[in-house]
Design an enzyme around this catalytic site. Sequence first.
Site, PDB file in Angstrom:
ATOM      1  CG  ASP A  30       2.536  67.880  59.730  1.00  0.00           C
ATOM      2  OD1 ASP A  30       2.971  67.023  59.362  1.00  0.00           O
ATOM      3  OD2 ASP A  30       3.224  68.530  60.267  1.00  0.00           O
ATOM      4  CG  ASP A 124       5.020  63.288  58.115  1.00  0.00           C
ATOM      5  OD1 ASP A 124       6.012  63.957  57.268  1.00  0.00           O
ATOM      6  OD2 ASP A 124       5.338  63.484  59.354  1.00  0.00           O
ATOM      7  CD  GLU A 125       6.026  68.742  56.526  1.00  0.00           C
ATOM      8  OE1 GLU A 125       5.395  69.494  56.841  1.00  0.00           O
ATOM      9  OE2 GLU A 125       7.242  68.556  56.984  1.00  0.00           O
TER      10      GLU A 125
END
Length: 419
Positions: A30, A124-125
Amino acid sequence: MGRSQSLPRGGDPRFGPDADDTGCSILHVDMDAFFASVEVRRRPELRGRPVVVGGIGPRGVVSSASYEARRYGVRSAMPTARARALCPHAVYLPPDFAPYSEASRAVMQIFRDVTPLVEPLSLDEAFLDVAGARRLFGPPARIARLIRRRVAEEQALTCSVGVAPSKFVAKLGSTRAKPDGLLVIPAARVLEFLHPLPVAALWGVGERSAEALHRLGLHSVGELAEAPVGLLRRAVGDAAATHLHELAWGRDPRRVSPEQVEKSIGAEVTFDTDVTDPAEIRRALLALAEKVGARVRAAGQVGRTVSLKVRLADFRTVNRSRTFTVPTDTAREMFDTAWALWKVLAPGEPVRLVGVRLEGLAAAAETPRQLTLGAPERGWWEAEAAADAAAARFGRSVIGPASLLGKRDTRRIEKPAGP
């Protein structure tokens, strides 16, 4: 078991970066305050200052906040007005998805350099299954360190990684590792990690279901695990009861699925005040089409269906769509279609929000581009591709909205609509 406790501290050797990672082949990576971190990377003078990315008008919502801003209580999904009250001296920026998408592609490529089993959840993860990478790169914790080092060195960004035997526990681990940390939850200690947590830590437990569980005296995951499933059914229903009971015992058999792809890309705008002027609606739709077009091209995709979303002042929401025979990725075609849908809709009432979305996505490289009869050999696609190249070098804000947009409308705020 007593009332819920917080997640185990990062210094707890049972769950630290050096804990036993045997059987822990799942990583959840993350990025830390991703949008804000990318903005700070673009503007080094902002380093160390509170930075908030999101809608900047009175109806705006925070998309990302740097950790300097979080010290004042600013959080994602918080109304921007509330964030300004908590941290008035922060730097507030509207989102610019072209550089975020570019950074995301680079980070995801680092993941795929390690293993082909990468399941992105958002920009973003992502989940990674590194079982097959052990021979080349070593045990899971070492792989996590490698990824964190490469992200820092190559992208000047930080990430947090959870290492665990399942997706659910790995995601909890990355949350606890933030910011810029690594947490290993050993397979033999999963229940030690899980059971002290509040029931809200379980996937699927929102505010209302947490309140229902609390009324039954169930405050921790351990208490929920020991409760009869019949009791849980009365609180949250049959399907949720079984789901939560399994998670509470650390059972999550889902595999990392790299085949998942985005099915649509969209953007929407909530006006600071309700709008009746068609010219203002037109400007908003063109700006949104440009935003969606840039994101679609950055993702290397094209789509067949343009969807228009309109939310009226009384919060009624209307959706209309039109499907092309030939897929597109140009803002001009998306705008023309969205505007035509608007004119047919003609709600005649004040509008609170409009959105544009491209659906039915497919890889552009696998979809032959066809010229429309009578269209010039070079046109909008080449112009927008050139704008993308300039934006990648100088920033999207330097390029500005599409040429038909005219003077930039500073009365509205923009936020992403889904992935």
